[in-house]
Design a protein around this motif. Structure first.
Motif, short mmCIF file in Angstrom:
data_model
loop_
_atom_site.label_atom_id
_atom_site.label_comp_id
_atom_site.label_asym_id
_atom_site.label_seq_id
_atom_site.Cartn_x
_atom_site.Cartn_y
_atom_site.Cartn_z
N LEU A 60 0.93 -1.14 0.03
CA LEU A 60 -0.10 -0.01 -0.07
C LEU A 60 0.87 1.43 0.15
CD1 LEU A 60 -2.73 -0.99 2.76
CD2 LEU A 60 -2.73 -1.47 0.43
N GLN A 61 0.31 2.26 -0.50
CA GLN A 61 0.87 3.56 -0.44
C GLN A 61 0.38 4.52 0.71
OE1 GLN A 61 3.54 4.62 -2.50
NE2 GLN A 61 3.65 2.39 -3.06
N LYS A 62 -0.95 4.41 1.14
CA LYS A 62 -1.37 5.29 2.04
C LYS A 62 -2.20 4.37 2.78
CE LYS A 62 -4.40 7.84 -0.75
NZ LYS A 62 -4.56 9.33 -1.10
N PHE A 63 -2.75 4.68 4.14
CA PHE A 63 -3.66 3.90 4.89
C PHE A 63 -4.33 4.80 5.84
CE2 PHE A 63 -4.85 1.01 8.31
CZ PHE A 63 -5.63 0.22 7.63
N CYS A 64 -5.55 4.68 6.02
CA CYS A 64 -6.25 5.57 7.08
C CYS A 64 -6.94 4.67 8.29
CB CYS A 64 -7.58 6.22 6.55
SG CYS A 64 -8.31 6.99 7.72
N MET A 65 -6.46 4.38 9.30
CA MET A 65 -6.66 3.73 10.54
C MET A 65 -7.84 4.08 11.51
SD MET A 65 -3.95 1.70 12.90
CE MET A 65 -3.47 3.39 13.91
N LEU A 66 -8.71 3.21 11.86
CA LEU A 66 -9.76 3.55 12.83
C LEU A 66 -9.54 3.20 14.31
CD1 LEU A 66 -12.86 1.98 10.71
CD2 LEU A 66 -12.48 4.55 10.97
N PRO A 67 -10.06 3.87 15.17
CA PRO A 67 -9.73 3.38 16.62
C PRO A 67 -10.37 1.90 16.81
CG PRO A 67 -11.92 4.88 16.51
CD PRO A 67 -11.35 5.01 15.16
N ALA A 68 -9.69 1.52 17.76
CA ALA A 68 -9.92 0.22 18.13
C ALA A 68 -11.23 -0.23 19.09
CB ALA A 68 -8.78 -0.76 18.49
N ARG A 69 -11.47 0.63 19.48
CA ARG A 69 -12.85 0.41 20.32
C ARG A 69 -13.82 1.49 20.30
NH1 ARG A 69 -10.89 -3.50 24.57
NH2 ARG A 69 -8.61 -3.30 24.46
N GLU A 70 -15.39 1.11 20.73
CA GLU A 70 -16.21 2.18 20.77
C GLU A 70 -16.11 3.28 21.67
OE1 GLU A 70 -19.92 0.22 20.35
OE2 GLU A 70 -19.28 -1.38 18.92
N TYR A 71 -15.16 3.03 22.62
CA TYR A 71 -15.11 4.21 23.50
C TYR A 71 -13.56 4.90 23.70
CZ TYR A 71 -13.23 0.34 26.25
OH TYR A 71 -12.33 -0.80 26.40
N PRO A 72 -13.48 6.06 23.54
CA PRO A 72 -12.13 6.84 23.60
C PRO A 72 -11.11 6.23 24.91
CG PRO A 72 -13.67 8.19 24.61
CD PRO A 72 -14.46 7.21 24.16
N CYS A 73 -9.96 6.22 24.55
CA CYS A 73 -8.95 5.54 25.70
C CYS A 73 -7.91 6.24 26.00
CB CYS A 73 -8.40 4.11 24.88
SG CYS A 73 -9.51 2.77 24.38
N ASP A 74 -7.95 7.49 25.62
CA ASP A 74 -6.70 8.50 26.26
C ASP A 74 -6.99 8.74 27.63
OD1 ASP A 74 -8.42 11.37 26.01
OD2 ASP A 74 -9.15 9.84 24.72
N PRO A 75 -5.89 9.16 28.41
CA PRO A 75 -5.95 9.28 29.57
C PRO A 75 -7.22 10.46 30.14
CG PRO A 75 -3.86 9.29 29.04
CD PRO A 75 -4.45 9.16 27.86
N ALA A 76 -7.33 11.44 29.42
CA ALA A 76 -8.29 12.40 29.49
C ALA A 76 -9.85 11.89 29.55
CB ALA A 76 -8.35 13.55 28.57
N SER A 77 -10.01 11.01 28.58
CA SER A 77 -11.39 10.36 28.47
C SER A 77 -11.56 9.49 29.69
CB SER A 77 -11.41 9.46 27.28
OG SER A 77 -11.47 10.39 26.09
N PHE A 78 -10.41 8.70 30.26
CA PHE A 78 -10.72 7.65 31.27
C PHE A 78 -10.92 8.55 32.46
CE2 PHE A 78 -8.20 3.77 30.08
CZ PHE A 78 -9.10 3.33 29.29
N ASP A 79 -10.35 9.88 32.72
CA ASP A 79 -10.61 10.78 33.88
C ASP A 79 -12.09 11.01 33.72
OD1 ASP A 79 -7.88 10.37 34.89
OD2 ASP A 79 -7.40 12.46 33.81
N THR A 80 -12.75 11.40 32.58
CA THR A 80 -13.97 11.95 32.25
C THR A 80 -14.76 10.75 32.56
OG1 THR A 80 -13.40 13.42 30.41
CG2 THR A 80 -15.68 12.50 30.81
N MET A 81 -14.70 9.48 32.37
CA MET A 81 -15.26 8.38 32.59
C MET A 81 -15.23 8.16 34.06
SD MET A 81 -15.55 5.07 33.55
CE MET A 81 -16.99 3.64 33.30
N ARG A 82 -14.41 8.29 34.75
CA ARG A 82 -13.96 7.95 36.34
C ARG A 82 -15.03 9.12 36.97
NH1 ARG A 82 -8.72 7.15 35.42
NH2 ARG A 82 -8.40 9.00 36.73
N LYS A 83 -14.87 10.26 36.97
CA LYS A 83 -15.65 11.20 37.33
C LYS A 83 -17.21 11.14 37.07
CE LYS A 83 -12.34 14.80 36.80
NZ LYS A 83 -11.90 16.15 36.00
N ALA A 84 -17.72 10.79 35.80
CA ALA A 84 -18.98 10.57 35.69
C ALA A 84 -19.73 9.32 36.48
CB ALA A 84 -19.34 10.13 33.91
N PHE A 85 -18.65 8.48 36.58
CA PHE A 85 -18.91 7.07 37.34
C PHE A 85 -19.29 7.41 38.81
CE2 PHE A 85 -18.17 3.08 39.79
CZ PHE A 85 -18.59 2.24 38.83
#
Length: 614
Positions: free
Chosen positions: A210-235
């Protein structure tokens, strides 16, 4: 684009009202849907009553369309509401790939079970805005890229073997992107991408570049530290529990992806969306009969499971309305669109409904080729002589096609071979033959008859299941393991009988994951990832306390399986002999022909000795 008449002999129609289609039998429904999709200047959304029906229709439509029309399938999670298990990565991969493709889809078919339409989904900004672009010649710093993959939900594994995994070996990065059928190998020269190649995970050989490629996220929820913090606060805001006792919350603090985190999807986002929101414009909806009952059953069963789990403070759960749209809300949204209602084949349409459409289809006739007799194919020959349209003989596999071709030639039926359905419809061939493993044969509009091996040989040549393969069967696995107690005997498909000793969290390659611990003879232990629970079933060979434990690494289990298969085969042989003697006493002959014997042997896979072969 291929014209509808070149694919489907059934011409479908629709209007601004609520058309009703009836008279569709067997796999002819797929042909009618293709005709509608070609005629409609937009997306046709097919709503099925179950995940199985969705898979069956998808397979038939793909076989008939020959790639002339985009066909997408939005699968179910294949886990039950509030299960502490995550869907298989391949299912997540297909779901995210479908959601991404819908953004640019202007014309095509989309299939989805009604229960899946009721699921709340991540907003489009997550699926469409988290793509990673790769191209030959692009600058790529390995450590930065590794962090981006982790934040996109990818797991480290060596070697990679399923969607959502990656590994780093020196200047080579192996990556199994979401939505792709095969993994990708990235070769770096210093900090520049030198090549992008797809490869076979089994042989490790490159298959294409291939010459180029576009990659999707691997999960239906975000996995960055900020999103995990948001989820824990909401929890913490959502549940009044001591988070120190909630293993899922503690795993999130450590950056681990706990199983079943999809059941808390709304806590990651301010708002959720539905599958309808991903469609670029309103679709034409075709609904199977029974979707109303299916939606109500799913909604009621979800409430029942919520009632059973709502008081568990170690794993609090969201209310059904937070995870799913209600049955009435989903059905109302469907009713607000241009909707075609499929009726059961024998269900009469309303006489005053001018938009109703009656299709002229019928089941494929029983044309069994008998093993004995003076005219073994009399019914088949008579049907071919009287039928004025085209006859397609559909084989399940290339090997079965060759057998079928030889059989037809033996009865002087010359069937022309075709590689795809549209070529056959466009041709003037009276008899055709191709690999077409559809669900059921049919006769359409007296113009085309599709005869499967079931019509010619009975059920013995047909595959046992046309369900889309999946490594997990939640209906069987979860039902068997959800009520396991400590010390219960279980059977591992490859290792034999052991005892269940509970769940244990282990750290592998710097990441924590849950494993089932099984104890075998000699106190040997086997740790089975929860993602491999499809390999485990309950022991049913007698009293649990007397279950014979096997020893890991020995041939004990393999020998036991071989002995069991031989005993089953011996009993079956005795039954066949008894049946033959009984038939002989009644004055009837009995013979086990070669195809019957071959199929019979295939059900008992063990090594035959020379004497047994004789």
């Amino acid at each position: 684009m291929t014209a509808p008449g070149q694919v489907s002999p059934l011409r479908a129609s629709f209007s601004n009202g609520k058309p009703r289609w009836t008279g569709l039998l067997g796999s002819s429904t797929a042909l009618a849907l293709l005709s509608a999709a070609f005629e409609y200047k937009g997306i046709v959304l097919v709503v099925t009553r179950s995940s199985h029906q969705s898979h069956v229709l998808e397979q038939d439509i793909r076989l008939f369309s020959d790639g002339a029309l985009p066909v997408l399938h939005f699968p179910d999670h294949e886990t039950l509401p509030y299960d502490p298990f995550s869907p298989h990565p391949d299912i997540i991969s297909e779901r995210l790939s479908t959601l991404s493709a819908l953004a640019g889809l202007e014309h095509g078919l989309l299939l989805a079970p009604v229960a899946t339409l009721m699921q709340r989904l991540p907003p489009r900004s997550h699926v469409l805005g988290q793509n990673i672009q790769l191209a030959v010649g692009q600058q790529l710093v390995i450590e930065d890229f590794r962090q981006r993959l982790l934040q996109a939900g990818y797991n480290h594994a060596d070697p990679v073997y399923q969607a959502g995994q990656f590994s780093v070996r020196g200047s080579v990065i192996d990556l199994f992107p979401t939505g792709r059928p095969s993994p990708l190998r990235i070769d770096l020269f210093d900090e520049e991408i030198d090549s992008l190649r797809e490869f076979d995970p089994d042989s490790q050989r490159s298959t294409s570049e291939l010459q180029k490629f576009c990659m999707l996220p691997a999960r239906e929820y975000p996995c960055d530290p900020a999103s995990f913090d948001t989820m824990r606060k909401a929890f913490r805001y959502r549940f009044a529990v001591d988070t120190r006792d909630v293993s899922l919350y503690q795993d999130l603090r450590k950056g681990v992806h706990p199983q079943g985190l999809e059941q808390y999807l709304p806590l990651f986002f301010e708002t959720t969306e539905s599958l309808f929101d991903y469609l670029p414009h309103k679709p034409l909806v075709v609904s199977q009969p029974g979707i109303e009952d299916a939606a109500d059953r799913f909604w009621n069963s979800t409430h029942e499971r919520w009632e059973q789990r709502r008081h568990d403070l170690s794993r609090p759960v969201l209310e059904p309305g937070e995870l799913f749209f209600s049955a009435s809300e989903t059905l109302q949204r469907l009713d607000d669109m241009v909707t075609v209602r499929l009726l059961e084949a024998d269900e009469p349409s309303r006489g005053d409904d001018k938009s109703s459409l009656k299709f002229d289809t019928s089941p494929a006739p029983d044309l069994h080729i008998h093993d004995r007799g003076n005219e073994p194919a009399a019914a088949l020959l008579e049907f071919c002589r009287q039928f004025n349209g085209q006859v397609m003989f559909a084989a399940d596999t290339p090997g079965r096609r060759e057998v079928l071709a030889d059989t037809l030639r033996a009865f002087s039926i010359q069937a022309e071979r075709f590689d795809n359905w549209s070529e056959f419809i466009a041709s003037s061939a009276k008899h055709g033959l191709m690999v077409l493993p559809i669900e059921q044969g049919f006769v359409a509009d007296a113009r085309v008859a599709v005869l499967t091996e079931s019509q010619l040989f009975g059920g013995r040549a047909r595959p046992k299941s046309s369900r889309k393969p999946s490594e997990r069967d939640p209906e069987a696995i979860i039902r068997n393991l959800s009520d396991l107690e400590m010390g219960d005997p279980v059977v591992h498909e490859d290792q034999g009988i052991g005892r269940y000793r509970g769940l244990q969290t282990l750290e592998i390659d710097g990441r924590q994951a849950e494993f089932l611990m099984l104890e075998y003879a000699g106190q040997d232990r086997l740790y089975v990832p929860v993602t491999s629970m499809h390999l485990i079933s309950r022991y049913t060979g007698g009293a649990a306390e007397n279950a014979p434990l096997h020893r890991l690494g020995s041939e004990q289990w393999a020998k036991a399986r071989k002995r069991a298969a031989k005993r089953v085969r011996d009993v079956a042989a005795e039954l066949l002999d008894l049946y033959a003697r009984r038939q002989a006493r009644e004055g009837h002959g009995f013979e086990l022909d070669a195809p019957m014997y071959a199929e019979f042997c295939s059900d008992f896979p063990f090594e035959e000795t020379q004497d047994q072969q004789t």
